[in-house]
Design a protein around this motif. Sequence first.
Motif, PDB file in Angstrom:
ATOM      1  N   LEU A  48       0.854  -1.180   0.000  1.00 22.42           N
ATOM      2  CA  LEU A  48       0.000   0.000   0.000  1.00 22.42           C
ATOM      3  C   LEU A  48       0.892   1.233   0.000  1.00 22.42           C
ATOM      4  O   LEU A  48       2.066   1.156   0.344  1.00 22.42           O
ATOM      5  CB  LEU A  48      -0.905   0.021   1.233  1.00 22.42           C
ATOM      6  N   SER A  49       0.308   2.378  -0.357  1.00 24.41           N
ATOM      7  CA  SER A  49       1.050   3.633  -0.280  1.00 24.41           C
ATOM      8  C   SER A  49       0.200   4.644   0.480  1.00 24.41           C
ATOM      9  O   SER A  49      -1.028   4.571   0.479  1.00 24.41           O
ATOM     10  CB  SER A  49       1.389   4.163  -1.673  1.00 24.41           C
ATOM     11  N   ALA A  50       0.888   5.572   1.135  1.00 27.51           N
ATOM     12  CA  ALA A  50       0.209   6.625   1.890  1.00 27.51           C
ATOM     13  C   ALA A  50       0.831   7.966   1.523  1.00 27.51           C
ATOM     14  O   ALA A  50       2.035   8.054   1.262  1.00 27.51           O
ATOM     15  CB  ALA A  50       0.334   6.381   3.390  1.00 27.51           C
ATOM     16  N   HIS A  51       0.000   8.995   1.507  1.00 26.73           N
ATOM     17  CA  HIS A  51       0.431  10.338   1.150  1.00 26.73           C
ATOM     18  C   HIS A  51      -0.300  11.305   2.064  1.00 26.73           C
ATOM     19  O   HIS A  51      -1.533  11.261   2.144  1.00 26.73           O
ATOM     20  CB  HIS A  51       0.101  10.632  -0.319  1.00 26.73           C
ATOM     21  N   GLY A  52       0.468  12.164   2.771  1.00 20.04           N
ATOM     22  CA  GLY A  52      -0.202  13.002   3.745  1.00 20.04           C
ATOM     23  C   GLY A  52       0.493  14.292   4.072  1.00 20.04           C
ATOM     24  O   GLY A  52       1.578  14.598   3.578  1.00 20.04           O
ATOM     25  N   TYR A  64       4.999  17.443   4.803  1.00 21.42           N
ATOM     26  CA  TYR A  64       4.222  16.473   4.048  1.00 21.42           C
ATOM     27  C   TYR A  64       5.098  15.250   3.844  1.00 21.42           C
ATOM     28  O   TYR A  64       6.313  15.295   4.036  1.00 21.42           O
ATOM     29  CB  TYR A  64       3.675  17.039   2.743  1.00 21.42           C
ATOM     30  N   PHE A  65       4.461  14.123   3.500  1.00 25.52           N
ATOM     31  CA  PHE A  65       5.203  12.869   3.434  1.00 25.52           C
ATOM     32  C   PHE A  65       4.557  11.898   2.454  1.00 25.52           C
ATOM     33  O   PHE A  65       3.402  12.039   2.065  1.00 25.52           O
ATOM     34  CB  PHE A  65       5.286  12.217   4.824  1.00 25.52           C
ATOM     35  N   ASN A  66       5.351  10.910   2.100  1.00 21.40           N
ATOM     36  CA  ASN A  66       4.891   9.743   1.351  1.00 21.40           C
ATOM     37  C   ASN A  66       5.375   8.534   2.134  1.00 21.40           C
ATOM     38  O   ASN A  66       6.415   8.589   2.797  1.00 21.40           O
ATOM     39  CB  ASN A  66       5.480   9.725  -0.059  1.00 21.40           C
ATOM     40  N   ALA A  67       4.614   7.449   2.072  1.00 18.40           N
ATOM     41  CA  ALA A  67       4.992   6.249   2.815  1.00 18.40           C
ATOM     42  C   ALA A  67       4.643   5.009   2.006  1.00 18.40           C
ATOM     43  O   ALA A  67       3.677   5.004   1.243  1.00 18.40           O
ATOM     44  CB  ALA A  67       4.279   6.204   4.165  1.00 18.40           C
ATOM     45  N   SER A  68       5.444   3.988   2.210  1.00 14.14           N
ATOM     46  CA  SER A  68       5.116   2.673   1.665  1.00 14.14           C
ATOM     47  C   SER A  68       4.763   1.780   2.847  1.00 14.14           C
ATOM     48  O   SER A  68       5.339   1.909   3.934  1.00 14.14           O
ATOM     49  CB  SER A  68       6.281   2.100   0.863  1.00 14.14           C
ATOM     50  N   THR A 170      -4.950  20.556  21.506  1.00  7.14           N
ATOM     51  CA  THR A 170      -4.520  20.136  20.182  1.00  7.14           C
ATOM     52  C   THR A 170      -3.166  20.757  19.876  1.00  7.14           C
ATOM     53  O   THR A 170      -2.982  21.969  19.995  1.00  7.14           O
ATOM     54  CB  THR A 170      -5.548  20.561  19.112  1.00  7.14           C
ATOM     55  N   VAL A 171      -2.206  19.905  19.479  1.00  5.97           N
ATOM     56  CA  VAL A 171      -0.871  20.382  19.125  1.00  5.97           C
ATOM     57  C   VAL A 171      -0.582  20.189  17.640  1.00  5.97           C
ATOM     58  O   VAL A 171       0.428  20.688  17.136  1.00  5.97           O
ATOM     59  CB  VAL A 171       0.231  19.704  19.973  1.00  5.97           C
ATOM     60  N   GLY A 172      -1.445  19.465  16.947  1.00 11.52           N
ATOM     61  CA  GLY A 172      -1.246  19.255  15.528  1.00 11.52           C
ATOM     62  C   GLY A 172      -2.275  18.294  14.967  1.00 11.52           C
ATOM     63  O   GLY A 172      -3.123  17.767  15.689  1.00 11.52           O
ATOM     64  N   SER A 173      -2.181  18.089  13.649  1.00  8.46           N
ATOM     65  CA  SER A 173      -3.061  17.131  12.992  1.00  8.46           C
ATOM     66  C   SER A 173      -2.346  16.542  11.789  1.00  8.46           C
ATOM     67  O   SER A 173      -1.399  17.126  11.251  1.00  8.46           O
ATOM     68  CB  SER A 173      -4.365  17.820  12.549  1.00  8.46           C
ATOM     69  N   VAL A 174      -2.799  15.364  11.403  1.00  8.58           N
ATOM     70  CA  VAL A 174      -2.258  14.664  10.246  1.00  8.58           C
ATOM     71  C   VAL A 174      -3.447  14.219   9.405  1.00  8.58           C
ATOM     72  O   VAL A 174      -4.432  13.696   9.934  1.00  8.58           O
ATOM     73  CB  VAL A 174      -1.418  13.437  10.649  1.00  8.58           C
ATOM     74  N   SER A 175      -3.356  14.459   8.105  1.00 11.11           N
ATOM     75  CA  SER A 175      -4.362  13.969   7.151  1.00 11.11           C
ATOM     76  C   SER A 175      -3.615  13.177   6.103  1.00 11.11           C
ATOM     77  O   SER A 175      -2.575  13.618   5.609  1.00 11.11           O
ATOM     78  CB  SER A 175      -5.092  15.129   6.476  1.00 11.11           C
ATOM     79  N   LEU A 176      -4.147  11.989   5.779  1.00  8.49           N
ATOM     80  CA  LEU A 176      -3.488  11.188   4.755  1.00  8.49           C
ATOM     81  C   LEU A 176      -4.465  10.290   4.035  1.00  8.49           C
ATOM     82  O   LEU A 176      -5.571  10.033   4.511  1.00  8.49           O
ATOM     83  CB  LEU A 176      -2.338  10.369   5.354  1.00  8.49           C
ATOM     84  N   VAL A 177      -4.033   9.857   2.870  1.00  4.46           N
ATOM     85  CA  VAL A 177      -4.781   8.919   2.044  1.00  4.46           C
ATOM     86  C   VAL A 177      -3.934   7.665   1.903  1.00  4.46           C
ATOM     87  O   VAL A 177      -2.734   7.758   1.621  1.00  4.46           O
ATOM     88  CB  VAL A 177      -5.086   9.510   0.648  1.00  4.46           C
ATOM     89  N   ILE A 178      -4.541   6.507   2.126  1.00  8.02           N
ATOM     90  CA  ILE A 178      -3.857   5.230   1.926  1.00  8.02           C
ATOM     91  C   ILE A 178      -4.493   4.561   0.724  1.00  8.02           C
ATOM     92  O   ILE A 178      -5.717   4.424   0.660  1.00  8.02           O
ATOM     93  CB  ILE A 178      -3.946   4.317   3.176  1.00  8.02           C
ATOM     94  N   LYS A 179      -3.645   4.146  -0.228  1.00  9.67           N
ATOM     95  CA  LYS A 179      -4.113   3.516  -1.471  1.00  9.67           C
ATOM     96  C   LYS A 179      -3.574   2.100  -1.555  1.00  9.67           C
ATOM     97  O   LYS A 179      -2.420   1.851  -1.248  1.00  9.67           O
ATOM     98  CB  LYS A 179      -3.636   4.311  -2.689  1.00  9.67           C
ATOM     99  N   LYS A 180      -4.443   1.193  -2.054  1.00  9.51           N
ATOM    100  CA  LYS A 180      -4.002  -0.184  -2.337  1.00  9.51           C
ATOM    101  C   LYS A 180      -3.311  -0.183  -3.667  1.00  9.51           C
ATOM    102  O   LYS A 180      -3.658   0.523  -4.568  1.00  9.51           O
ATOM    103  CB  LYS A 180      -5.195  -1.117  -2.389  1.00  9.51           C
TER     104      LYS A 180
END
Length: 180
Positions: A48-52, A64-68, A170-180
């Motif tokens: 899967l991949s993630a982008h956030g 911002y980041f990308n993840a495998s 609240t000290v921060g937030s993260v939003s990301l999309v995970i794709k198959k």
Amino acid sequence: MSQVTLRCRVLILLLGLFGLTACSSADVEHYANNQPRLVLSEFFTGELSAHGIVKNRSGELIRYFNASIQASWDEAGNGQLDEYFVFDDGEQQRRVWQLQKQADGSYLASANDVPIAAPIRLAGNAMFMDYVLSLQYRGKPLDVVVEDKMYLVNPTTLINESRLTKFGFTVGSVSLVIKK
């Protein structure tokens, strides 16, 4: 105590209680009828991949980041999510989640930087999880509470919103999309 003073105190108490309930988040059961249904071992499998993005407490984009993600399951129904992050500034992080299936079919999640196993709450297309994340901030360890809310929007796309708090703020937030 006068009637006016008593009424004022009751009114202040009621307003305070209303304020607390207005800030509470929706329960995962609210999404029980939503489709497609999120089944952890079906979505989190293989590559899967993630982008956030990461925002600070003011809502300003700071990273911002990308993840495998490599996801696998054993015969007992326990899962492992091996996540490898690359941030825009070149920093790299690795988090390995262990998803332990419980006797009742629910899961507990832990990771190398999540010291206390957290229950995963699933209903319909939603997954909620609250946990303590130990991270480095300016070279020092910092524990923050993470409130994760994930929603499967189609069979190959999951959206994750996370709120990070410290001492209830609240000290921060993260939003990301995970794709198959």
